[in-house]
Design an enzyme around this catalytic site. Structure first.
Site, PDB file in Angstrom:
ATOM      1  N   VAL A  73       0.814  -1.220   0.000  1.00 21.30           N
ATOM      2  CA  VAL A  73       0.000   0.000   0.000  1.00 21.30           C
ATOM      3  C   VAL A  73       0.846   1.267   0.000  1.00 21.30           C
ATOM      4  O   VAL A  73       0.355   2.342  -0.343  1.00 21.30           O
ATOM      5  CB  VAL A  73      -0.985   0.033   1.204  1.00 21.30           C
ATOM      6  CG1 VAL A  73      -1.995  -1.096   1.115  1.00 21.30           C
ATOM      7  CG2 VAL A  73      -0.238   0.018   2.532  1.00 21.30           C
ATOM      8  N   SER A 151      -7.124   3.922  15.157  1.00 18.43           N
ATOM      9  CA  SER A 151      -6.742   3.183  16.370  1.00 18.43           C
ATOM     10  C   SER A 151      -7.205   3.931  17.609  1.00 18.43           C
ATOM     11  O   SER A 151      -7.286   5.170  17.617  1.00 18.43           O
ATOM     12  CB  SER A 151      -5.219   3.024  16.430  1.00 18.43           C
ATOM     13  OG  SER A 151      -4.830   2.551  17.702  1.00 18.43           O
ATOM     14  N   TYR A 164       3.145   5.995  15.825  1.00 23.84           N
ATOM     15  CA  TYR A 164       2.021   5.203  15.315  1.00 23.84           C
ATOM     16  C   TYR A 164       0.722   6.014  15.443  1.00 23.84           C
ATOM     17  O   TYR A 164      -0.074   6.124  14.496  1.00 23.84           O
ATOM     18  CB  TYR A 164       1.944   3.896  16.114  1.00 23.84           C
ATOM     19  CG  TYR A 164       0.739   3.032  15.876  1.00 23.84           C
ATOM     20  CD1 TYR A 164       0.657   2.204  14.757  1.00 23.84           C
ATOM     21  CD2 TYR A 164      -0.332   3.022  16.780  1.00 23.84           C
ATOM     22  CE1 TYR A 164      -0.453   1.392  14.550  1.00 23.84           C
ATOM     23  CE2 TYR A 164      -1.429   2.218  16.582  1.00 23.84           C
ATOM     24  CZ  TYR A 164      -1.496   1.405  15.473  1.00 23.84           C
ATOM     25  OH  TYR A 164      -2.603   0.600  15.279  1.00 23.84           O
ATOM     26  N   ALA A 165       0.521   6.625  16.629  1.00 22.25           N
ATOM     27  CA  ALA A 165      -0.721   7.371  16.877  1.00 22.25           C
ATOM     28  C   ALA A 165      -0.848   8.557  15.920  1.00 22.25           C
ATOM     29  O   ALA A 165      -1.950   8.892  15.483  1.00 22.25           O
ATOM     30  CB  ALA A 165      -0.768   7.845  18.330  1.00 22.25           C
ATOM     31  N   LYS A 168      -2.300   7.358  12.762  1.00 18.55           N
ATOM     32  CA  LYS A 168      -3.713   6.975  12.903  1.00 18.55           C
ATOM     33  C   LYS A 168      -4.615   8.201  13.086  1.00 18.55           C
ATOM     34  O   LYS A 168      -5.785   8.191  12.703  1.00 18.55           O
ATOM     35  CB  LYS A 168      -3.865   5.994  14.070  1.00 18.55           C
ATOM     36  CG  LYS A 168      -3.154   4.653  13.829  1.00 18.55           C
ATOM     37  CD  LYS A 168      -3.735   3.947  12.619  1.00 18.55           C
ATOM     38  CE  LYS A 168      -3.133   2.589  12.372  1.00 18.55           C
ATOM     39  NZ  LYS A 168      -3.747   1.891  11.232  1.00 18.55           N
TER      40      LYS A 168
HETATM   41  P1  NAP Z   1      -1.484  -7.723  11.503  1.00 20.15           P
HETATM   42  O1  NAP Z   1      -2.020  -9.022  11.947  1.00 20.15           O
HETATM   43  O2  NAP Z   1      -0.008  -7.502  11.557  1.00 20.15           O
HETATM   44  O3  NAP Z   1      -2.042  -7.399  10.041  1.00 20.15           O
HETATM   45  C1  NAP Z   1      -1.524  -6.349   9.265  1.00 20.15           C
HETATM   46  C2  NAP Z   1      -1.414  -6.856   7.846  1.00 20.15           C
HETATM   47  O4  NAP Z   1      -1.000  -5.763   7.011  1.00 20.15           O
HETATM   48  C3  NAP Z   1      -0.340  -7.945   7.711  1.00 20.15           C
HETATM   49  O5  NAP Z   1      -0.804  -8.986   6.893  1.00 20.15           O
HETATM   50  C4  NAP Z   1       0.798  -7.186   7.067  1.00 20.15           C
HETATM   51  O6  NAP Z   1       1.649  -8.015   6.306  1.00 20.15           O
HETATM   52  C5  NAP Z   1       0.042  -6.232   6.182  1.00 20.15           C
HETATM   53  N1  NAP Z   1       0.897  -5.143   5.732  1.00 20.15           N
HETATM   54  C6  NAP Z   1       1.885  -4.514   6.397  1.00 20.15           C
HETATM   55  N2  NAP Z   1       2.453  -3.587   5.622  1.00 20.15           N
HETATM   56  C7  NAP Z   1       1.804  -3.635   4.436  1.00 20.15           C
HETATM   57  C8  NAP Z   1       1.938  -2.903   3.232  1.00 20.15           C
HETATM   58  N3  NAP Z   1       2.874  -1.959   3.069  1.00 20.15           N
HETATM   59  N4  NAP Z   1       1.089  -3.182   2.218  1.00 20.15           N
HETATM   60  C9  NAP Z   1       0.150  -4.147   2.345  1.00 20.15           C
HETATM   61  N5  NAP Z   1       0.001  -4.887   3.449  1.00 20.15           N
HETATM   62  C10 NAP Z   1       0.816  -4.624   4.491  1.00 20.15           C
HETATM   63  O7  NAP Z   1      -2.078  -6.537  12.391  1.00 20.15           O
HETATM   64  P2  NAP Z   1      -3.570  -6.183  12.838  1.00 20.15           P
HETATM   65  O8  NAP Z   1      -3.531  -6.019  14.303  1.00 20.15           O
HETATM   66  O9  NAP Z   1      -4.554  -7.087  12.224  1.00 20.15           O
HETATM   67  O10 NAP Z   1      -3.703  -4.723  12.226  1.00 20.15           O
HETATM   68  C11 NAP Z   1      -4.612  -4.382  11.201  1.00 20.15           C
HETATM   69  C12 NAP Z   1      -4.903  -2.890  11.302  1.00 20.15           C
HETATM   70  O11 NAP Z   1      -5.560  -2.618  12.535  1.00 20.15           O
HETATM   71  C13 NAP Z   1      -3.656  -2.007  11.290  1.00 20.15           C
HETATM   72  O12 NAP Z   1      -3.895  -0.849  10.531  1.00 20.15           O
HETATM   73  C14 NAP Z   1      -3.472  -1.649  12.754  1.00 20.15           C
HETATM   74  O13 NAP Z   1      -2.766  -0.444  12.929  1.00 20.15           O
HETATM   75  C15 NAP Z   1      -4.903  -1.551  13.202  1.00 20.15           C
HETATM   76  N6  NAP Z   1      -5.106  -1.690  14.642  1.00 20.15           N
HETATM   77  C16 NAP Z   1      -4.763  -2.839  15.287  1.00 20.15           C
HETATM   78  C17 NAP Z   1      -4.966  -2.911  16.664  1.00 20.15           C
HETATM   79  C18 NAP Z   1      -4.621  -4.148  17.438  1.00 20.15           C
HETATM   80  O14 NAP Z   1      -4.652  -4.096  18.693  1.00 20.15           O
HETATM   81  N7  NAP Z   1      -4.294  -5.271  16.807  1.00 20.15           N
HETATM   82  C19 NAP Z   1      -5.510  -1.829  17.356  1.00 20.15           C
HETATM   83  C20 NAP Z   1      -5.826  -0.677  16.657  1.00 20.15           C
HETATM   84  C21 NAP Z   1      -5.632  -0.607  15.291  1.00 20.15           C
HETATM   85  P3  NAP Z   1       2.993  -8.576   7.007  1.00 20.15           P
HETATM   86  O15 NAP Z   1       2.560  -9.332   8.208  1.00 20.15           O
HETATM   87  O16 NAP Z   1       3.620  -9.402   5.928  1.00 20.15           O
HETATM   88  O17 NAP Z   1       3.771  -7.338   7.370  1.00 20.15           O
END
Ligand code: NAP
Length: 270
Positions: A73, A151, A164-165, A168
């Site tokens: 992305v 987030s 990070y914040a 977001k």
């Molecule tokens: P995750 O399991 O690490 O999923 C993130 C996915 O995005 C991974 O498959 C990752 O691939 C992929 N990714 C990373 N960089 C990318 C890029 N440049 N282009 C395309 N894909 C890419 O994390 P998640 O917790 O599900 O997070 C999903 C979203 O929710 C994020 O935006 C995160 O900031 C947000 N979020 C998460 C939480 C939480 O507590 N988990 C809370 C608030 C917000 P790789 O693994 O190969 O890098």
């Protein structure tokens, strides 16, 4: 998209095409599964083509409709190229979920400039590029729903996750301004601000250098997170995916420019 006639219709995505970034893991994967469960054809996109393909094949195995695509992305033009292919193949794009994201732990004072550039490129520019690509198509077709991933870090600032914040918070602002700009074309733009959800992203707090999860460390991280929440638990990926489904579907046809917070009540806002 018009007001749905029945509750089923309100959440039904049959005949709709949805593109989900970050669909190879965590919240993105579950979102792809939920949207497909609601009837959408889901294009599962991720920087890791293999994990995106696994998500798509899981959906196909459940009788759903899905394809996969490799997408970084943060690369200028990449989202636009993929959206172009999707539209050429499916004659439209109805739902765009900009979920891909990454995380760094650093104070504001000490953040490494290269790491900062990287997190801005993925978390903020990545969402911008996705919104631009989908927004143009949706405005021309006079309808669509864009859902961006923000987030709880925006609503409850915490030391050590400032960079990070910042990204977001940018996503939340981008969402509101874009909603103003494209509402006249029946395009809705909203964002979701999840609380703590155990995924690969958050597993770094309890994963050793060998990649093994330290169960004691995991319990030590999760227990205080759960205690902090009025609902006394951390989130599950499905908690977030169902919010995305609501925002994607006609059930939310009067909702735009909003930030919705599945966070167990950790932070509250008017
Ligand atoms: P995750 O399991 O690490 O999923 C993130 C996915 O995005 C991974 O498959 C990752 O691939 C992929 N990714 C990373 N960089 C990318 C890029 N440049 N282009 C395309 N894909 C890419 O994390 P998640 O917790 O599900 O997070 C999903 C979203 O929710 C994020 O935006 C995160 O900031 C947000 N979020 C998460 C939480 C939480 O507590 N988990 C809370 C608030 C917000 P790789 O693994 O190969 O890098």
């Amino acid at each position: 998209m018009q007001n749905a006639r029945t509750v089923h219709d309100a959440f039904d995505l049959t005949g709709r095409v949805a593109l989900v970034t970050g669909a190879g893991s965590g919240i993105g994967r579950t979102t792809a599964e939920v949207l497909a469960g609601a009837g959408a054809t889901v294009i599962c996109a991720d920087i890791d083509a293999g994990s995106a393909a696994e998500t798509a094949s899981g959906i196909l195995g459940q009788g759903g409709r899905a394809e996969s695509a490799e997408l970084d992305v943060s690369v200028r033009g990449a989202a636009s190229t993929l959206v172009g292919h999707v539209v050429a193949r499916h004659r439209g794009l109805h739902v765009m979920c900009n979920i891909a994201g990454t995380m760094i732990d650093s104070s504001i004072v000490d953040v490494d400039p290269d790491e900062f550039d990287r997190i801005v490129a993925v978390n903020l520019k990545g969402v911008l590029y996705g919104c631009q690509a989908a927004g143009k198509v949706m405005a021309a077709q006079r309808g669509g729903s864009i859902v961006n991933m923000s987030s709880a870090a925006v609503l409850a600032p915490a030391a050590g996750v400032g960079p990070y914040a910042i990204t977001k918070a940018g996503v939340a602002q981008l969402t509101q301004t874009m909603a103003l700009e494209v509402g006249q074309y029946n395009v809705r733009v909203n964002c979701v601000a999840p609380g703590f959800v155990p995924t690969n992203m958050t597993a770094r707090y309890y994963t050793g250098p060998d990649g093994a999860v330290d169960e004691q460390a995991k319990a030590a991280v999760l227990a205080p997170m759960a205690r902090m929440a009025p609902l006394r638990r951390v989130g599950e990926t499905a908690d977030i995916a169902y919010c995305v489904l609501y925002l994607a579907a006609d059930a939310s046809s009067f909702v735009t420019g909003q930030l919705i917070s599945p966070n167990g009540g950790v932070s509250m806002h008017y």
